[in-house]
Scaffold this active site. Structure first.
Site, PDB file in Angstrom:
ATOM      1  N   LYS A   1       6.804 -27.410   9.043  1.00 52.86           N
ATOM      2  CA  LYS A   1       7.548 -26.760   8.036  1.00 52.86           C
ATOM      3  C   LYS A   1       7.404 -27.423   6.949  1.00 52.86           C
ATOM      4  O   LYS A   1       7.692 -28.585   6.545  1.00 52.86           O
ATOM      5  CB  LYS A   1       9.064 -26.646   8.500  1.00 52.86           C
ATOM      6  CG  LYS A   1      10.211 -26.051   7.406  1.00 52.86           C
ATOM      7  CD  LYS A   1      11.587 -25.895   7.885  1.00 52.86           C
ATOM      8  CE  LYS A   1      12.289 -25.410   6.771  1.00 52.86           C
ATOM      9  NZ  LYS A   1      13.630 -25.379   7.089  1.00 52.86           N
TER      10      LYS A   1
ATOM     11  N   LYS B   1       5.354 -22.534   9.130  1.00 56.81           N
ATOM     12  CA  LYS B   1       6.284 -21.980   8.134  1.00 56.81           C
ATOM     13  C   LYS B   1       6.150 -22.636   6.860  1.00 56.81           C
ATOM     14  O   LYS B   1       6.229 -23.858   6.814  1.00 56.81           O
ATOM     15  CB  LYS B   1       7.992 -22.091   8.645  1.00 56.81           C
ATOM     16  CG  LYS B   1       8.990 -21.538   7.564  1.00 56.81           C
ATOM     17  CD  LYS B   1      10.184 -21.944   8.120  1.00 56.81           C
ATOM     18  CE  LYS B   1      11.167 -21.619   7.041  1.00 56.81           C
ATOM     19  NZ  LYS B   1      12.582 -21.989   7.107  1.00 56.81           N
TER      20      LYS B   1
ATOM     21  N   SER C   1      11.231 -15.861   3.286  1.00 57.96           N
ATOM     22  CA  SER C   1      12.018 -14.866   2.294  1.00 57.96           C
ATOM     23  C   SER C   1      11.180 -14.517   1.086  1.00 57.96           C
ATOM     24  O   SER C   1      10.925 -13.506   0.547  1.00 57.96           O
ATOM     25  CB  SER C   1      13.382 -15.460   1.983  1.00 57.96           C
ATOM     26  OG  SER C   1      12.974 -16.833   1.567  1.00 57.96           O
TER      27      SER C   1
END
Ligand code: PBG
Length: 328
Positions: free
Chosen positions: A195, A248, A274
């Protein structure tokens, strides 16, 4: 020796042959749909930077899930928006916290829907960091206990998969041993392994009210410049007991997805985050790109890079378009 013996266009010459030799197959089975759940009743509060995405109270979320189930989307990823935030993120591990209540309600109505819960403190802490803060530092080891309590409280109400997104060292191991010790050995862990400290989370932080109140997340999330380090993160998470690993964001990290896929033979998820969603929506609203084709092309790219699972806010639309037979 190639042309004219080999004419690549022969394999592209009709719809039927293109279908037959297509290498990447994007399917509704690959999709996880993220949802934000909040307190109250009858709430469907739109997230401004994410057209089509809302914060839902539990009753409205169940209505939303009727469509998710009808579209045969196999799983959802739940984020909670607490009533109050404090230094310790207390609502995150309360038995009657928002996610715990939501999971209970969902499992009653939709027992076959895979419910994934995000395990993190940032939505619940007043300072907005993903761990406990002492003297301006995000503390690793004391945070692990809280993360394990969150995971246990989600498993207890029926979460199928817990997904730690905090990036503390050792969290997967801490969660795995807590689950084993309490009899939840069948709960899966989907680790946000690689991440990155990404600017693409901006709209999510509006949706979840989780922006850090001081500093940034660079002391725990990964440097976007690094890929070898992602492989080490993935390896550790597998050793600590992860069932599924994640990269991610997705689009700026397709090389990382590919490398993880080639090196480890474990189910791999990519989070189409997003900011990636909002960029597409903004261009669509301007009339600059064709939404269906652009979204399907992006998701096909994420799949082709090597991910088995795609977490995306476009999931409902994509499921619909695939049913209609739309192609990128
Ligand atoms: C919580 C969390 C974040 C996202 C998923 N889990 C935000 C962050 O790390 O700041 C981002 C998801 C998205 O942007 O869609 N730690």
């Amino acid at each position: 020796m190639a042309f004219p013996v080999q004419r690549m266009r022969r394999l592209r010459s009709s719809e039927a042959i293109r279908r037959m030799v297509r290498e990447t197959d994007l399917s509704v089975d690959d999709l996880i749909y993220p949802l934000f759940v909040t307190h109250g009743e009858g709430v469907a509060r739109p997230v401004e930077a994410m057209p089509g995405v809302c914060n839902y109270s539990i009753d409205r979320m169940l209505e939303e899930l009727a469509e998710v189930a009808r579209l045969k989307i196999p799983g959802i990823l739940l984020f909670g928006i607490p009533a109050i935030k404090d230094e310790y993120g207390s609502e995150a591990y309360k038995d009657d916290g928002i996610v715990q209540r939501a999971v209970g309600a969902i499992k009653k109505e939709y027992p076959n829907l895979l419910v994934v819960t995000d395990i993190c403190l940032c939505e619940y802490t007043s300072h907005g960091h993903c761990g406990l803060v002492r003297d301006g530092q995000v503390m690793n080891d004391v945070t692990l206990e809280l993360l394990a309590s969150i995971a246990l409280s989600h498993a207890a109400v029926g979460a199928d998969i817990v997904a730690p997104s905090d990036m503390m060292d050792g969290r997967v191991g801490a969660i795995r041993s807590a689950l084993e010790a309490e009899g939840y050995e069948n709960t899966l862990i989907m680790a946000y392994s690689a991440k990155y400290a990404s600017a693409f989370y901006g709209p999510f932080r509006e949706a979840a009210g989780s922006a850090p109140q001081f500093g940034d997340r660079k002391s725990y999330q990964m440097d976007p410049a690094n890929a070898n380090e992602a492989l080490r993160e993935v390896q550790q998470d597998i050793e600590e007991g992860a069932d599924i690993v994640m990269v991610k964001p997705a689009l700026a990290y397709l090389d990382v997805i590919r490398r993880v896929k080639e090196q480890f033979h474990i189910p791999l998820a990519a989070y189409n985050v997003s900011g990636e969603y909002s960029m597409v929506k903004a261009a669509v609203q301007q009339g600059w790109v064709d939404e269906k084709r652009v979204v399907l092309e992006l998701l096909t790219g994420i799949k082709r890079a090597g991910s088995d699972i795609i977490i995306t806010y476009h999931a409902k639309d994509v499921a619909k378009w695939l049913q209609e037979g739309v192609e990128p």
